[in-house]
Design an enzyme around this catalytic site. Structure first.
Site, PDB file in Angstrom:
ATOM      1  N   CYS A  11     -56.145 -50.518  38.963  1.00 14.25           N
ATOM      2  CA  CYS A  11     -56.241 -50.370  37.509  1.00 14.25           C
ATOM      3  C   CYS A  11     -55.615 -49.035  37.120  1.00 14.25           C
ATOM      4  CB  CYS A  11     -57.705 -50.442  37.086  1.00 14.25           C
ATOM      5  SG  CYS A  11     -58.054 -49.724  35.486  1.00 14.25           S
ATOM      6  N   CYS A  14     -58.012 -46.559  35.703  1.00 12.96           N
ATOM      7  CA  CYS A  14     -58.875 -45.988  36.750  1.00 12.96           C
ATOM      8  C   CYS A  14     -58.182 -44.810  37.430  1.00 12.96           C
ATOM      9  CB  CYS A  14     -59.218 -47.040  37.805  1.00 12.96           C
ATOM     10  SG  CYS A  14     -60.073 -48.473  37.133  1.00 12.96           S
ATOM     11  N   ASP A 393     -16.971 -32.800  43.446  1.00 13.43           N
ATOM     12  CA  ASP A 393     -16.302 -32.033  44.483  1.00 13.43           C
ATOM     13  C   ASP A 393     -15.246 -32.972  45.075  1.00 13.43           C
ATOM     14  OD1 ASP A 393     -15.884 -30.112  46.641  1.00 13.43           O
ATOM     15  OD2 ASP A 393     -16.961 -31.578  47.870  1.00 13.43           O
ATOM     16  N   ASP A 584     -20.993 -32.398  48.538  1.00 12.52           N
ATOM     17  CA  ASP A 584     -21.479 -32.650  49.895  1.00 12.52           C
ATOM     18  C   ASP A 584     -21.636 -31.400  50.742  1.00 12.52           C
ATOM     19  OD1 ASP A 584     -18.647 -32.204  50.252  1.00 12.52           O
ATOM     20  OD2 ASP A 584     -18.888 -33.060  52.254  1.00 12.52           O
ATOM     21  N   ASP A 588     -21.293 -26.462  47.481  1.00 11.35           N
ATOM     22  CA  ASP A 588     -21.716 -27.245  46.311  1.00 11.35           C
ATOM     23  C   ASP A 588     -23.176 -27.002  45.952  1.00 11.35           C
ATOM     24  OD1 ASP A 588     -19.207 -28.532  46.164  1.00 11.35           O
ATOM     25  OD2 ASP A 588     -19.824 -29.950  47.713  1.00 11.35           O
TER      26      ASP A 588
END
Length: 688
Positions: A11, A14, A393, A584, A588
């Protein structure tokens, strides 16, 4: 931070109530209850909280919720049904029919009705009463108790029993639907191996994956998962789809890396562990997905806040309907408007919203992970739908990052000696160019001669080999050390070399554009992208060439890491829209950390880039980014479908209820029926 799995948390209200209650305990802090994964996350103030203490406190708030002691097997539909509730409901229906048709004595009849009512309503009444004693009045148990007891007080015994029966049965089917949804989602991310076969001398012993040590020789049988990141000691085909999303099996050979979660499709093979399980790819993926739902989307935050104030408001509105119209409208009776108020209470329960919205976002996280993409938070699902600009990049992102040495030029040294010196200098770098140079030198390197090495981000390498000072990198590296480049070299992929402070030659390495890069850029445009950019540390000629081939709008070049960030900010500020960055490498990382939404290409990417990104593309496939955006857009559409549908039905039925056009039974549909329909709609996110 500690985590425990909860049982019977079915729930949404709940979950909110449990989180609020546990946060008030002196022993705990930063408590979060993740409804989607049925997980309790918390921090201890004095490191002395036992599971028994925690479970007692949980059950003071929600009696039916407990801590999962051992992993449960996935249940089918029949196993998920509450057999006791089905029995008591059947008995309650029988007694109600018996009393209605065959018992004439009014007192005895009322007694039988009351027994029939208690059979299905005891849990609801008890929970509501206990919550009132604990100062927690406004919840669905309270609403149902008031509505059905009110019906009894007005003499509508069958109506009161029917409402409680429909509510209890509806709640049961809602629990089944929630559990099935969780099972469907968890099956997508159930990639953790349970055990490993470790070679000890001449024997092979089964151990828990947590017991694996680096260097252990592991046996992976046909059909089994690789338990931790390892190096292959044989050759076999592996199903990598659970990790990378790629459907084609991968042929892994001797000395190649094999990741945890891969499934061996060939005969039994030995591998050598290169990581502990806690540091393995699988462990990181599972942790990221489990933590992802804690970073809530704006829609989730709104629904949570809304649910906290909604029920009290509804109760006071029901009181207004019950009391004031009979006092103000001629001919209106209290009995009539109390009935309307009771119908109003039943309709108004917010469970459908509280369940469907978080479940939708967690379903999206699971569906996107199936495509080999990890999303670190539900908030990024929303962000994915808002992207208007993409900044890339170049090396390792749009290109393969696999370089081939095509030219060597030295002014003083023999070609072999020149390459040996450069390969030694680059030997400890993980940059794709460095790896290509080292791989190009086919002979052994004496790394003991390398006494000092320094990687200068965005520029290259500085190294000392015996008494020789070596610089290997781009033109800016040599300019930084005030070294003049005597010969004009403009070839793409040129790496400049200085020895003992003098320019001594260069290498030329070529990189290739990823085969799916052009198709990916076109797909982004089809998804409503406005503009694309390249930010590259490479020379102007290389960056513009790649941009032209891929039909990218603008290329900016010869940038250092901090300059990439400045250029990203410039693009972001000029567009004033959500701008994504895809990278990557180490250079970066600053941009990935500070951009609107950052993608790290995981297969080729550095651990720093992956750590700083919001989304990790594990399979290094650009098309997976487009798939993730499509799933996010589908999710947003379904979330708003659910919200509009639920609110429309609730408002419509509230009006009909106040006008006495509908009664209690229809009100139950507006509560439980709507919740079930919204859950079923949410499951569409998991379909491919």
């Amino acid at each position: 931070m500690k985590k425990v799995k909860l049982e019977n948390l079915d729930c949404g209200s709940c979950a909110i109530k449990l989180e609020d209650g546990l946060n008030k305990l002196e022993e705990l802090e930063n408590v979060k209850v993740d409804f989607s994964t049925s997980t309790l996350i918390f921090e201890e103030k004095n490191n002395s909280v036992s599971l028994d203490f925690l479970e007692k406190e949980i059950q003071k708030i929600e009696k039916h919720i407990s801590i999962e002691k051992e992993k449960k097997e996935k249940k089918n539909f029949w196993q998920n049904l509450d057999k006791q509730l089905l029995f008591t409901t059947t008995l309650s229906i029988f007694l109600t029919i018996l009393a209605y048709n065959y018992i004439g004595n009014s007192y005895f009849k009322i007694s039988v009705y009351f027994v029939a009512y208690l059979l299905v309503g005891y849990e609801v009444l008890f929970t509501a009463f206990k919550n009132i004693l604990n100062g927690k009045i406004f919840d669905e148990n309270f609403l149902m108790s008031v509505a059905t007891l009110g019906a009894f007080a007005l003499g509508d015994f069958v109506e009161g029993i029917s409402v409680m029966i429909f509510y209890s049965i509806g709640e049961m089917f809602q629990r089944v639907a929630v559990n099935n949804s969780r099972d469907s989602i968890n099956s997508l991310i159930d990639i953790k191996p349970e055990s490993a076969f470790v070679k000890e001398g001449e024997n092979v012993v089964e151990k828990r994956v947590e017991e694996i040590k680096i260097g252990d020789i592991l046996l992976v049988k046909k059909g089994q998962k690789v338990p931790t990141d390892s190096r292959s000691l044989g050759t076999s085909f592996f199903d990598t789809s659970a990790i990378t999303g790629e459907g084609v099996p991968k042929n892994i050979k001797i000395e190649e890396n094999v990741l945890s979660g891969f499934i061996n499709l060939g005969e039994s093979i030995y591998i050598k562990a290169t990581s502990l399980f806690k540091d393995s790819t699988v462990a990181k993926i599972v942790e990221l997905i489990e933590n992802a739902s804690l970073k809530k989307a704006n829609a989730e935050k709104f629904i949570t806040k809304f649910a906290r104030v909604y029920t009290p408001i509804v109760v006071f509105l029901a009181l207004f309907i019950a009391i004031f119209p009979p006092l103000l409208i001629e001919g209106a009776t209290f009995e009539e408007f109390i009935k309307r108020a009771l119908v109003f209470l039943v309709i108004s329960c917010p469970c459908a919203l509280v369940i469907s919205v978080p479940l939708s976002f967690f379903s999206a996280i699971g569906a996107i992970s199936r495509e080999g993409v990890l999303v670190k938070g539900a908030n990024y699902i929303e962000k994915l739908t808002e992207i208007k600009n993409f900044v890339f990049d170049k090396t390792g992102t749009l290109t393969n990052g696999v370089f081939e040495l095509t030219k060597i030029k030295s002014f003083k040294l023999e070609e072999d000696e020149f390459l040996k010196l450069i390969a030694t200098a680059e030997s400890f770098s993980n940059h794709p160019i460095a790896k290509a140079i080292v791989n190009s030198y086919k002979k052994d390197l004496n790394l003991k001669l390398l006494t000092n090495t320094k990687e200068i981000s965005g520029l290259g390498i500085s190294a000392k080999i015996e008494d020789i000072e070596v610089l290997v990198g781009n033109r800016q590296l040599l300019e930084k050390y005030s070294i003049e480049i005597e010969e004009n070299v403009y070839e793409n992929g040129t790496i400049f070399v200085a020895i003992n402070g003098e320019f001594d030659g260069y290498l030329v390495l070529t990189d290739t554009i990823k085969s799916n890069a052009k198709e990916f850029i076109e797909e982004l445009r089809n998804l409503g992208l406005e503009k694309t950019y390249i930010l590259s540390g490479d020379k102007k000629e290389i960056a513009i060439s790649v941009a032209k081939e891929l039909n990218i709008d603008e290329a900016r070049y010869e940038l250092l890491p901090h300059e990439k960030l400045e250029h990203y900010k410039d693009i972001k500020n000029s567009s004033k829209t959500t701008t994504a960055f895809v990278g990557d490498g180490i250079n970066d990382a600053p941009t990935l950390a500070l951009c609107d939404i950052g993608f790290a290409m995981g297969d080729a990417g550095s651990s720093i880039a992956i750590k700083n990104a919001d989304i990790v593309v594990l399979n290094d496939n650009l098309n997976s980014i487009a798939k993730a955006i499509k799933i996010a857009k589908k999710t947003k559409k379904i979330v708003y479908q659910n919200i509009i549908f639920i609110i429309f039905i609730k408002v419509l039925f509230l009006i009909l209820g106040v006008e006495a056009i509908i009664g209690m039974k229809e009100a139950i549909f507006a509560d439980v029926g709507v919740a079930l329909l919204s859950i079923l709609n949410t499951l569409r996110i998991l379909r491919r």
